[in-house]
Design a protein around this motif. Structure first.
Motif, PDB file in Angstrom:
ATOM      1  N   GLU A 258     100.404  87.025  23.710  1.00 46.03           N
ATOM      2  CA  GLU A 258     100.771  87.182  25.113  1.00 46.03           C
ATOM      3  C   GLU A 258     100.568  88.623  25.569  1.00 46.03           C
ATOM      4  N   CYS A 259     100.849  89.586  24.681  1.00 48.30           N
ATOM      5  CA  CYS A 259     100.675  91.001  25.017  1.00 48.30           C
ATOM      6  C   CYS A 259      99.217  91.307  25.353  1.00 48.30           C
ATOM      7  N   LEU A 260      98.300  90.821  24.520  1.00 49.09           N
ATOM      8  CA  LEU A 260      96.874  91.073  24.752  1.00 49.09           C
ATOM      9  C   LEU A 260      96.374  90.348  25.995  1.00 49.09           C
ATOM     10  N   LEU A 261      96.855  89.129  26.194  1.00 45.84           N
ATOM     11  CA  LEU A 261      96.442  88.376  27.375  1.00 45.84           C
ATOM     12  C   LEU A 261      96.922  89.037  28.666  1.00 45.84           C
ATOM     13  N   LEU A 262      98.147  89.556  28.673  1.00 43.91           N
ATOM     14  CA  LEU A 262      98.661  90.248  29.855  1.00 43.91           C
ATOM     15  C   LEU A 262      97.777  91.441  30.209  1.00 43.91           C
TER      16      LEU A 262
END
Length: 471
Positions: free
Chosen positions: A183-187
């Motif tokens: 989720e961190c990378l996608l954000l």
């Protein structure tokens, strides 16, 4: 019958004097806290004046008195003669170096710009306070709902917490508030301009994260129906993302210490070092004149109340003298320690070349100064030096050492630098294993065991060979 033996046992113990204890406490303080400590000492001691001396009163005598001018046995105290030890600029300004605002402060500041009611703001602030130092929310939302109710007395719902978390996930740095790495990378990708490479990178993380984590690149190419060049371009976007967005903002300083103020300043001119402690200035203790008069008049009176008042004043003066003596000892200890470090690391301080940084431990400086290792540790802790090549904590100059093949001792920092150079130069299609890194370091002249390679690699946050593999 049991025989009871009695006897005396002598034990030699070392007890610190009050002056030594006070000096130790002052040594531990960085310069900004020391300044606050000096200010508090003057505020707490009613007989002292911290202001610059007022030159004259109505009878043309000074309104305050230097403590050195008071002679309790002299019927004609010297303070009746005007003395002014202050220069024109007794409180010069010195450079301070700003530290980035804390991670929490940054998010709270951004929260202030959002159009939220009081209840929503309180819930959002609680979420921010629940983030870890890397900027992740490691707890499930149901637990946050319960905590808000029990710990903060705030009634909310899963849906509201999730909605406000999404608001926080729009804050800078991108990726903050994520619940896992994916989720961190996608954000972060979603905050970028949506080019073809970025969209493909998002697709890989959404649909093939397991394969991505295991570096199974051929599986991604096959299952996603893309070319190797497309995968390379998408991977190029992903590897530039930050897996720890909270680490972008330094949270190691609290609200009371938002600036670094160097304790030492080192200049290098004409091949000579010039070390100074410009921020530190031992204050001149000046006594309010009315208290000096009490001390003087006590010599000529038998009045009990006046005698008690004089005893009180003398106790306060003694306390001030001890404090100033402790400040002098602190100054001498810090200066002697820093000069020993400067002498030990002479070649490094010339130009800041890390390869010249010798292995050095606390014991080395303790032996050169004659101070205890614990004293050196207190000096080094939380102290900074400004040099012509940067600002450094004193801890930076200490490191363990290992021998190279010639039997010469080299610092662990030099070894880490060499290891990083080996890894940076490797073929990313076939990254070097730890055993191969041992061989590479040996060729460079360093005797390092495999477990040491693994240890230093972890310290440098460099993953294993399998996870460093690229197309």
């Amino acid at each position: 019958m049991t025989q009871i033996k009695q006897g005396l046992e002598l034990k030699q113990t070392q007890r610190l004097s009050p002056l030594q204890m006070q000096t130790i406490r002052l040594i531990e303080l960085p310069v900004q806290e020391l300044e606050q400590r000096i200010k508090s000492e003057f505020e707490d001691n009613p007989v002292l004046d911290d202001d610059a001396p007022t030159r004259e009163s109505d009878d043309n005598e000074p309104k305050d008195v230097s403590i050195d001018e008071i002679d309790e046995n002299d019927p004609t105290p010297s303070y009746r003669l005007h003395v002014n030890n202050y220069g024109k600029d007794e409180r010069p300004q010195y450079n301070t170096f700003s530290v980035k605002e804390s991670f929490t402060q940054s998010l709270m500041r951004q929260l202030g710009f959002r159009d939220l009611d009081k209840h929503q703001r309180e819930v959002a602030a609680f979420i921010i306070g629940s983030l870890d130092e890397d900027g992740y929310l490691r707890r499930d939302l149901d637990s946050l709902v319960d905590d808000l109710a029990f710990r903060a007395g705030i009634e909310t719902t899963y849906e509201e917490v999730e909605s406000l978390l999404k608001v926080i996930q729009e804050f800078e740095p991108a990726g903050v508030g994520a619940r896992d790495l994916r989720e961190c990378l996608l954000l972060q990708l979603r905050s970028e301009k949506q080019t073809e490479d970025v969209r493909l990178a998002e697709r890989i993380l959404e649909d093939y994260f397991q394969e991505f984590s295991n570096r199974h690149f051929q599986k991604i190419i096959s299952r996603a129906g893309i070319s190797e060049d497309q995968l390379k371009a998408a991977m190029g976007r992903i590897v530039k993302l930050n897996p720890s967005p909270g680490g972008q903002i330094d949270d190691s300083y609290n609200d009371q210490a938002q600036q670094i103020i160097p304790d030492f300043v080192l200049d290098y001119n004409g091949g000579q070092f010039e070390l100074s402690m410009p921020r530190f200035n031992i204050p001149e203790i000046r006594v309010n004149r009315k208290y000096a008069d009490i001390l003087e008049n006590a010599q000529y009176t038998q009045d009990r109340a006046q005698k008690e008042a004089a005893t009180f004043v003398k106790q306060k003066l003694d306390s001030a003298k001890w404090f100033v003596e402790a400040l002098k000892q602190r100054h001498n200890t810090l200066e002697k320690t820093m000069r020993a470090i400067l002498d030990f690391q002479h070649d490094y301080f010339v130009d800041g070349d890390e390869s010249n940084l010798r292995p050095m431990v606390l014991k080395d400086i303790a032996e050169r100064t004659g101070f205890d290792i614990s004293t050196i540790s207190r000096v080094v802790n939380s102290k900074y030096i400004e040099t012509h090549f940067g600002i450094f904590p004193l801890k930076y100059f200490f490191s363990e050492g290992l021998e190279n093949q010639e039997g010469e001792e080299v610092s662990t920092r030099e070894l880490k630098k060499a290891l990083k150079e080996c890894i940076d130069a490797e073929d990313k299609r076939k990254p070097l294993t730890d055993d191969q890194l041992v061989d590479e370091m040996t060729r460079r002249g360093y005797k390092v065991a495999r477990r040491t390679i693994a240890k230093y690699r972890d310290m440098l946050n460099i993953p294993k060979a399998r996870l460093r593999k690229e197309l």
